[in-house]
Design a protein around this motif. Structure first.
Motif, PDB file in Angstrom:
ATOM      1  N   LEU A  76       0.801  -1.228   0.000  1.00 59.40           N
ATOM      2  CA  LEU A  76       0.000   0.000   0.000  1.00 59.40           C
ATOM      3  C   LEU A  76       0.833   1.277   0.000  1.00 59.40           C
ATOM      4  CD1 LEU A  76      -2.921   1.167   0.235  1.00 59.40           C
ATOM      5  CD2 LEU A  76      -2.564   1.177   2.708  1.00 59.40           C
ATOM      6  N   VAL A  77       1.665   1.466   1.018  1.00 60.88           N
ATOM      7  CA  VAL A  77       2.410   2.728   1.135  1.00 60.88           C
ATOM      8  C   VAL A  77       3.442   2.862   0.019  1.00 60.88           C
ATOM      9  CG1 VAL A  77       3.945   4.105   2.598  1.00 60.88           C
ATOM     10  CG2 VAL A  77       2.056   2.828   3.635  1.00 60.88           C
ATOM     11  N   ASN A  78       4.227   1.820  -0.186  1.00 59.60           N
ATOM     12  CA  ASN A  78       5.309   1.879  -1.170  1.00 59.60           C
ATOM     13  C   ASN A  78       4.778   2.175  -2.572  1.00 59.60           C
ATOM     14  OD1 ASN A  78       7.346   0.216  -3.144  1.00 59.60           O
ATOM     15  ND2 ASN A  78       8.436   1.103  -1.408  1.00 59.60           N
ATOM     16  N   LYS A  79       3.745   1.465  -2.982  1.00 62.03           N
ATOM     17  CA  LYS A  79       3.253   1.636  -4.357  1.00 62.03           C
ATOM     18  C   LYS A  79       2.516   2.960  -4.540  1.00 62.03           C
ATOM     19  CE  LYS A  79       5.289  -2.050  -5.217  1.00 62.03           C
ATOM     20  NZ  LYS A  79       6.718  -1.844  -5.547  1.00 62.03           N
ATOM     21  N   GLN A  80       1.870   3.450  -3.467  1.00 63.26           N
ATOM     22  CA  GLN A  80       1.249   4.776  -3.575  1.00 63.26           C
ATOM     23  C   GLN A  80       2.311   5.851  -3.768  1.00 63.26           C
ATOM     24  OE1 GLN A  80      -1.226   5.168  -0.072  1.00 63.26           O
ATOM     25  NE2 GLN A  80      -3.054   4.477  -1.170  1.00 63.26           N
ATOM     26  N   VAL A  81       3.416   5.742  -3.020  1.00 67.00           N
ATOM     27  CA  VAL A  81       4.507   6.713  -3.153  1.00 67.00           C
ATOM     28  C   VAL A  81       5.119   6.640  -4.553  1.00 67.00           C
ATOM     29  CG1 VAL A  81       6.847   7.288  -2.371  1.00 67.00           C
ATOM     30  CG2 VAL A  81       5.038   6.864  -0.696  1.00 67.00           C
ATOM     31  N   VAL A  82       5.366   5.415  -5.037  1.00 68.54           N
ATOM     32  CA  VAL A  82       5.934   5.240  -6.383  1.00 68.54           C
ATOM     33  C   VAL A  82       5.008   5.830  -7.436  1.00 68.54           C
ATOM     34  CG1 VAL A  82       6.530   3.510  -8.134  1.00 68.54           C
ATOM     35  CG2 VAL A  82       7.369   3.256  -5.795  1.00 68.54           C
ATOM     36  N   ALA A  83       3.708   5.566  -7.323  1.00 68.13           N
ATOM     37  CA  ALA A  83       2.749   6.089  -8.310  1.00 68.13           C
ATOM     38  C   ALA A  83       2.722   7.612  -8.302  1.00 68.13           C
ATOM     39  CB  ALA A  83       1.352   5.526  -8.025  1.00 68.13           C
ATOM     40  N   LYS A  84       2.776   8.205  -7.104  1.00 68.11           N
ATOM     41  CA  LYS A  84       2.770   9.669  -7.011  1.00 68.11           C
ATOM     42  C   LYS A  84       4.039  10.262  -7.623  1.00 68.11           C
ATOM     43  CE  LYS A  84      -0.156   9.871  -2.857  1.00 68.11           C
ATOM     44  NZ  LYS A  84      -1.353  10.394  -3.531  1.00 68.11           N
ATOM     45  N   LEU A  85       5.187   9.593  -7.409  1.00 64.16           N
ATOM     46  CA  LEU A  85       6.444  10.079  -8.004  1.00 64.16           C
ATOM     47  C   LEU A  85       6.408   9.961  -9.529  1.00 64.16           C
ATOM     48  CD1 LEU A  85       9.106   8.778  -5.454  1.00 64.16           C
ATOM     49  CD2 LEU A  85       8.526  11.162  -5.933  1.00 64.16           C
ATOM     50  N   GLN A  86       5.831   8.883 -10.035  1.00 57.31           N
ATOM     51  CA  GLN A  86       5.703   8.742 -11.496  1.00 57.31           C
ATOM     52  C   GLN A  86       4.892   9.898 -12.071  1.00 57.31           C
ATOM     53  OE1 GLN A  86       7.488   6.824 -13.128  1.00 57.31           O
ATOM     54  NE2 GLN A  86       7.896   4.976 -11.956  1.00 57.31           N
ATOM     55  N   ALA A  87       3.820  10.280 -11.358  1.00 62.44           N
ATOM     56  CA  ALA A  87       2.974  11.391 -11.821  1.00 62.44           C
ATOM     57  C   ALA A  87       3.731  12.715 -11.823  1.00 62.44           C
ATOM     58  CB  ALA A  87       1.730  11.502 -10.940  1.00 62.44           C
ATOM     59  N   LEU A  88       4.796  12.776 -11.007  1.00 59.15           N
ATOM     60  CA  LEU A  88       5.608  13.998 -10.913  1.00 59.15           C
ATOM     61  C   LEU A  88       6.833  13.943 -11.827  1.00 59.15           C
ATOM     62  CD1 LEU A  88       5.369  14.299  -7.032  1.00 59.15           C
ATOM     63  CD2 LEU A  88       4.476  15.988  -8.659  1.00 59.15           C
ATOM     64  N   GLY A  89       6.908  12.914 -12.663  1.00 56.19           N
ATOM     65  CA  GLY A  89       8.016  12.811 -13.612  1.00 56.19           C
ATOM     66  C   GLY A  89       9.274  12.199 -13.052  1.00 56.19           C
ATOM     67  N   ASN A  91      11.038   8.784 -12.215  1.00 53.42           N
ATOM     68  CA  ASN A  91      10.883   7.359 -12.562  1.00 53.42           C
ATOM     69  C   ASN A  91      11.353   6.485 -11.397  1.00 53.42           C
ATOM     70  OD1 ASN A  91      10.334   5.047 -13.939  1.00 53.42           O
ATOM     71  ND2 ASN A  91      11.971   5.263 -15.451  1.00 53.42           N
ATOM     72  N   ALA A  92      10.424   6.228 -10.480  1.00 51.33           N
ATOM     73  CA  ALA A  92      10.736   5.520  -9.237  1.00 51.33           C
ATOM     74  C   ALA A  92      10.477   4.025  -9.365  1.00 51.33           C
ATOM     75  CB  ALA A  92       9.901   6.103  -8.103  1.00 51.33           C
ATOM     76  N   ILE A  93      11.166   3.264  -8.527  1.00 46.82           N
ATOM     77  CA  ILE A  93      10.938   1.818  -8.449  1.00 46.82           C
ATOM     78  C   ILE A  93      10.871   1.428  -6.977  1.00 46.82           C
ATOM     79  CG2 ILE A  93      13.438   1.363  -8.682  1.00 46.82           C
ATOM     80  CD1 ILE A  93      12.659  -1.290 -10.066  1.00 46.82           C
ATOM     81  N   GLY A  94       9.799   0.743  -6.586  1.00 48.39           N
ATOM     82  CA  GLY A  94       9.596   0.357  -5.197  1.00 48.39           C
ATOM     83  C   GLY A  94      10.360  -0.911  -4.859  1.00 48.39           C
ATOM     84  N   LEU A  95      11.025  -0.898  -3.712  1.00 47.37           N
ATOM     85  CA  LEU A  95      11.872  -2.036  -3.331  1.00 47.37           C
ATOM     86  C   LEU A  95      11.739  -2.345  -1.839  1.00 47.37           C
ATOM     87  CD1 LEU A  95      15.151  -0.873  -5.117  1.00 47.37           C
ATOM     88  CD2 LEU A  95      13.684  -2.746  -5.884  1.00 47.37           C
ATOM     89  N   THR A  96      12.014  -3.601  -1.503  1.00 44.78           N
ATOM     90  CA  THR A  96      12.298  -3.994  -0.123  1.00 44.78           C
ATOM     91  C   THR A  96      13.714  -4.564  -0.119  1.00 44.78           C
ATOM     92  OG1 THR A  96      11.633  -6.315  -0.271  1.00 44.78           O
ATOM     93  CG2 THR A  96       9.865  -4.703   0.126  1.00 44.78           C
ATOM     94  N   GLY A  97      14.212  -4.899   1.054  1.00 46.15           N
ATOM     95  CA  GLY A  97      15.542  -5.493   1.131  1.00 46.15           C
ATOM     96  C   GLY A  97      15.641  -6.838   0.462  1.00 46.15           C
ATOM     97  N   ALA A  98      14.490  -7.512   0.245  1.00 48.32           N
ATOM     98  CA  ALA A  98      14.501  -8.822  -0.407  1.00 48.32           C
ATOM     99  C   ALA A  98      14.710  -8.707  -1.911  1.00 48.32           C
ATOM    100  CB  ALA A  98      13.184  -9.557  -0.127  1.00 48.32           C
TER     101      ALA A  98
END
Length: 262
Positions: A76-89, A91-98
Protein backbone atom coordinates in the motif's frame (compact mmCIF):
# COMPACT_ATOMS: atom_id res chain seq x y z
CA UNK A 1 23.67 11.10 -4.12
CA UNK A 2 20.91 12.33 -1.83
CA UNK A 3 19.28 9.72 0.42
CA UNK A 4 16.09 10.92 2.10
CA UNK A 5 14.16 9.18 4.85
CA UNK A 6 10.58 10.38 5.26
CA UNK A 7 8.72 9.92 8.53
CA UNK A 8 5.29 8.43 9.12
CA UNK A 9 3.63 11.69 10.17
CA UNK A 10 4.23 13.07 6.67
CA UNK A 11 2.96 9.88 5.03
CA UNK A 12 -0.24 10.24 7.08
CA UNK A 13 -0.90 13.74 5.74
CA UNK A 14 -1.91 13.73 2.04
CA UNK A 15 -1.17 17.44 1.48
CA UNK A 16 2.25 17.40 3.16
CA UNK A 17 3.15 14.13 1.42
CA UNK A 18 2.24 15.51 -2.01
CA UNK A 19 4.25 18.67 -1.37
CA UNK A 20 7.24 16.67 -0.11
CA UNK A 21 7.19 14.26 -3.08
CA UNK A 22 6.98 17.21 -5.48
CA UNK A 23 10.13 18.67 -3.87
CA UNK A 24 11.86 15.27 -3.81
CA UNK A 25 11.11 14.69 -7.51
CA UNK A 26 12.87 17.96 -8.35
CA UNK A 27 16.12 17.12 -6.54
CA UNK A 28 18.94 16.97 -9.09
CA UNK A 29 21.16 13.93 -9.65
CA UNK A 30 20.82 10.40 -8.27
CA UNK A 31 18.55 10.07 -5.26
CA UNK A 32 16.94 7.43 -3.08
CA UNK A 33 13.93 7.51 -0.76
CA UNK A 34 13.30 5.41 2.36
CA UNK A 35 9.87 5.53 4.00
CA UNK A 36 8.24 4.31 7.20
CA UNK A 37 4.52 3.88 7.71
CA UNK A 38 3.97 2.68 11.27
CA UNK A 39 0.84 4.72 11.95
CA UNK A 40 -0.78 3.56 8.71
CA UNK A 41 0.06 -0.06 9.60
CA UNK A 42 -1.46 0.40 13.06
CA UNK A 43 -4.64 1.96 11.64
CA UNK A 44 -4.96 -0.75 9.00
CA UNK A 45 -4.33 -3.40 11.64
CA UNK A 46 -7.18 -2.06 13.78
CA UNK A 47 -9.52 -2.53 10.80
CA UNK A 48 -8.36 -6.14 10.63
CA UNK A 49 -8.62 -6.67 14.38
CA UNK A 50 -4.85 -6.65 14.95
CA UNK A 51 -3.87 -4.57 17.98
CA UNK A 52 -0.33 -3.14 17.79
CA UNK A 53 2.02 -4.38 20.50
CA UNK A 54 4.69 -1.84 21.45
CA UNK A 55 7.60 -1.92 23.92
CA UNK A 56 9.44 1.39 24.51
CA UNK A 57 8.06 2.76 21.24
CA UNK A 58 9.19 -0.26 19.20
CA UNK A 59 6.72 -2.54 17.46
CA UNK A 60 6.61 -6.22 18.39
CA UNK A 61 6.33 -8.07 15.08
CA UNK A 62 4.62 -11.42 15.59
CA UNK A 63 3.67 -13.59 12.58
CA UNK A 64 0.32 -11.83 12.14
CA UNK A 65 1.88 -8.37 12.38
CA UNK A 66 4.59 -9.37 9.90
CA UNK A 67 1.89 -10.14 7.32
CA UNK A 68 0.30 -6.77 8.08
CA UNK A 69 3.47 -4.67 7.73
CA UNK A 70 4.55 -6.54 4.61
CA UNK A 71 1.20 -5.69 3.01
CA UNK A 72 1.10 -2.09 4.23
CA UNK A 73 4.77 -1.06 3.93
CA UNK A 74 5.75 -3.10 0.87
CA UNK A 75 2.38 -2.82 -0.87
CA UNK A 76 0.00 0.00 0.00
CA UNK A 77 2.41 2.73 1.14
CA UNK A 78 5.31 1.88 -1.17
CA UNK A 79 3.25 1.64 -4.36
CA UNK A 80 1.25 4.78 -3.58
CA UNK A 81 4.51 6.71 -3.15
CA UNK A 82 5.93 5.24 -6.38
CA UNK A 83 2.75 6.09 -8.31
CA UNK A 84 2.77 9.67 -7.01
CA UNK A 85 6.44 10.08 -8.00
CA UNK A 86 5.70 8.74 -11.50
CA UNK A 87 2.97 11.39 -11.82
CA UNK A 88 5.61 14.00 -10.91
CA UNK A 89 8.02 12.81 -13.61
CA UNK A 90 10.32 10.90 -11.27
CA UNK A 91 10.88 7.36 -12.56
CA UNK A 92 10.74 5.52 -9.24
CA UNK A 93 10.94 1.82 -8.45
CA UNK A 94 9.60 0.36 -5.20
CA UNK A 95 11.87 -2.04 -3.33
CA UNK A 96 12.30 -3.99 -0.12
CA UNK A 97 15.54 -5.49 1.13
CA UNK A 98 14.50 -8.82 -0.41
CA UNK A 99 14.36 -7.44 -3.96
CA UNK A 100 17.65 -8.11 -5.73
CA UNK A 101 18.90 -9.41 -2.37
CA UNK A 102 19.84 -5.78 -1.76
CA UNK A 103 19.55 -5.91 2.02
CA UNK A 104 19.67 -9.24 3.85
CA UNK A 105 19.30 -9.10 7.63
CA UNK A 106 19.22 -11.37 10.66
CA UNK A 107 16.28 -11.86 12.99
CA UNK A 108 16.93 -9.93 16.20
CA UNK A 109 17.98 -12.33 18.96
CA UNK A 110 15.80 -12.52 22.07
CA UNK A 111 17.35 -10.76 25.08
CA UNK A 112 15.04 -9.06 27.56
CA UNK A 113 12.34 -8.55 24.87
CA UNK A 114 11.29 -10.83 22.00
CA UNK A 115 10.69 -8.37 19.15
CA UNK A 116 9.59 -11.19 16.84
CA UNK A 117 10.25 -10.89 13.11
CA UNK A 118 12.43 -7.79 13.35
CA UNK A 119 15.55 -7.58 11.22
CA UNK A 120 18.97 -6.22 12.12
CA UNK A 121 21.25 -5.32 9.20
CA UNK A 122 24.88 -6.32 9.75
CA UNK A 123 26.23 -3.15 8.14
CA UNK A 124 27.16 -1.61 4.78
CA UNK A 125 29.25 -4.66 3.83
CA UNK A 126 26.06 -6.77 3.70
CA UNK A 127 24.39 -4.53 1.09
CA UNK A 128 24.30 -5.73 -2.52
CA UNK A 129 25.79 -2.48 -3.83
CA UNK A 130 26.23 -3.89 -7.35
CA UNK A 131 22.47 -4.44 -7.75
CA UNK A 132 21.65 -1.08 -6.20
CA UNK A 133 24.13 0.76 -8.42
CA UNK A 134 22.67 -0.94 -11.51
CA UNK A 135 19.24 0.43 -10.60
CA UNK A 136 20.59 3.93 -9.99
CA UNK A 137 22.72 3.86 -13.16
CA UNK A 138 19.54 2.96 -15.09
CA UNK A 139 18.23 6.36 -13.89
CA UNK A 140 15.62 4.79 -11.68
CA UNK A 141 14.94 6.24 -8.22
CA UNK A 142 14.75 3.49 -5.57
CA UNK A 143 11.96 3.84 -3.00
CA UNK A 144 12.63 1.50 -0.06
CA UNK A 145 9.97 0.13 2.28
CA UNK A 146 11.24 -0.66 5.81
CA UNK A 147 11.45 -4.40 5.15
CA UNK A 148 14.40 -6.77 4.80
CA UNK A 149 14.70 -10.57 4.57
CA UNK A 150 16.59 -13.34 6.36
CA UNK A 151 17.69 -15.22 3.18
CA UNK A 152 15.64 -18.20 4.48
CA UNK A 153 12.37 -17.08 2.91
CA UNK A 154 11.14 -14.77 5.66
CA UNK A 155 10.51 -11.04 5.50
CA UNK A 156 11.65 -8.94 8.48
CA UNK A 157 10.36 -5.62 9.81
CA UNK A 158 13.32 -3.20 9.98
CA UNK A 159 13.75 0.34 11.29
CA UNK A 160 13.56 2.82 8.40
CA UNK A 161 16.13 5.20 9.95
CA UNK A 162 18.59 2.30 10.12
CA UNK A 163 17.90 1.28 6.51
CA UNK A 164 18.60 4.84 5.35
CA UNK A 165 21.84 4.99 7.34
CA UNK A 166 23.12 1.61 6.12
CA UNK A 167 22.27 2.39 2.47
CA UNK A 168 24.08 5.72 2.81
CA UNK A 169 27.24 4.12 4.22
CA UNK A 170 27.16 1.35 1.59
CA UNK A 171 27.01 3.93 -1.23
CA UNK A 172 29.53 6.34 0.33
CA UNK A 173 32.60 4.80 -1.39
CA UNK A 174 30.96 5.38 -4.80
CA UNK A 175 29.12 8.68 -4.26
CA UNK A 176 29.38 11.80 -2.13
CA UNK A 177 26.34 10.95 -0.02
CA UNK A 178 24.07 13.44 1.71
CA UNK A 179 21.70 11.72 4.17
CA UNK A 180 18.55 13.69 5.05
CA UNK A 181 16.06 12.66 7.73
CA UNK A 182 12.80 14.51 7.01
CA UNK A 183 9.98 14.50 9.53
CA UNK A 184 7.24 16.75 10.91
CA UNK A 185 9.50 18.90 13.17
CA UNK A 186 11.85 21.66 12.02
CA UNK A 187 14.89 19.76 13.32
CA UNK A 188 16.26 18.49 16.64
CA UNK A 189 14.63 20.70 19.28
CA UNK A 190 16.14 22.10 22.49
CA UNK A 191 12.61 22.14 23.91
CA UNK A 192 10.21 19.51 22.57
CA UNK A 193 7.28 21.86 23.23
CA UNK A 194 8.79 24.75 21.24
CA UNK A 195 8.96 24.14 17.49
CA UNK A 196 11.22 27.18 17.03
CA UNK A 197 13.96 25.89 19.38
CA UNK A 198 15.93 24.15 16.64
CA UNK A 199 19.50 23.12 17.49
CA UNK A 200 21.28 24.13 14.29
CA UNK A 201 24.42 22.02 14.74
CA UNK A 202 25.16 18.88 16.77
CA UNK A 203 28.66 17.39 16.92
CA UNK A 204 29.83 14.33 18.85
CA UNK A 205 30.58 16.09 22.16
CA UNK A 206 27.40 18.16 22.05
CA UNK A 207 25.36 15.01 21.41
CA UNK A 208 26.84 13.42 24.53
CA UNK A 209 25.87 16.50 26.57
CA UNK A 210 22.35 16.67 25.11
CA UNK A 211 21.77 13.03 26.07
CA UNK A 212 23.10 13.54 29.59
CA UNK A 213 20.82 16.57 30.05
CA UNK A 214 17.82 14.65 28.72
CA UNK A 215 17.26 17.16 25.91
CA UNK A 216 17.58 14.33 23.39
CA UNK A 217 15.64 11.24 24.37
CA UNK A 218 13.25 8.50 23.25
CA UNK A 219 12.85 8.17 19.46
CA UNK A 220 15.41 10.86 18.64
CA UNK A 221 18.30 8.83 20.11
CA UNK A 222 18.25 5.99 17.53
CA UNK A 223 17.87 8.59 14.76
CA UNK A 224 20.97 10.45 15.96
CA UNK A 225 22.88 7.23 16.65
CA UNK A 226 22.26 6.26 13.01
CA UNK A 227 23.33 9.73 11.88
CA UNK A 228 26.69 9.55 13.68
CA UNK A 229 27.24 5.95 12.56
CA UNK A 230 26.77 7.08 8.95
CA UNK A 231 29.25 9.96 9.34
CA UNK A 232 31.84 7.66 10.92
CA UNK A 233 31.58 5.39 7.87
CA UNK A 234 32.13 7.96 5.16
CA UNK A 235 28.79 9.70 4.58
CA UNK A 236 29.56 13.32 3.67
CA UNK A 237 26.73 15.05 5.53
CA UNK A 238 23.66 14.25 7.66
CA UNK A 239 20.73 16.64 8.06
CA UNK A 240 17.57 16.41 10.19
CA UNK A 241 14.79 18.76 9.15
CA UNK A 242 11.12 19.15 8.39
CA UNK A 243 9.83 17.83 5.07
CA UNK A 244 9.19 21.36 3.81
CA UNK A 245 12.91 22.22 4.13
CA UNK A 246 14.04 19.68 1.53
CA UNK A 247 14.50 22.21 -1.28
CA UNK A 248 16.65 24.44 0.97
CA UNK A 249 19.17 21.82 2.17
CA UNK A 250 21.98 23.09 -0.05
CA UNK A 251 21.24 26.80 0.32
CA UNK A 252 21.94 29.52 2.87
CA UNK A 253 18.24 29.37 3.82
CA UNK A 254 18.51 25.88 5.38
CA UNK A 255 17.14 26.11 8.93
CA UNK A 256 17.20 22.50 10.22
CA UNK A 257 19.83 20.59 12.19
CA UNK A 258 23.20 19.65 10.72
CA UNK A 259 25.00 16.65 12.26
CA UNK A 260 28.79 16.43 12.13
CA UNK A 261 31.60 14.56 13.92
CA UNK A 262 33.28 17.74 15.14
Amino acid sequence: MIIVKIGGNILDNPERLQSFLSDFAQLPGPKLLVHGGGKIASAFGQRLGITPKMVEGRRITDAETLELVTMVYGGLVNKQVVAKLQALGCNAIGLTGADGNIMPATKRPVKTVDYGFVGDVAGPESINVTALEAIVEARLTPVFAPLTHDTQGNMLNTNADTIASVLATALAPKYKVQLVYCFEKKGVLQNAEDDTSVISHIHTEKYKTLKEEGVVNAGMIPKLDNAFAALQQGVAQVLICEAEALTSINTAHYSGTTISLN
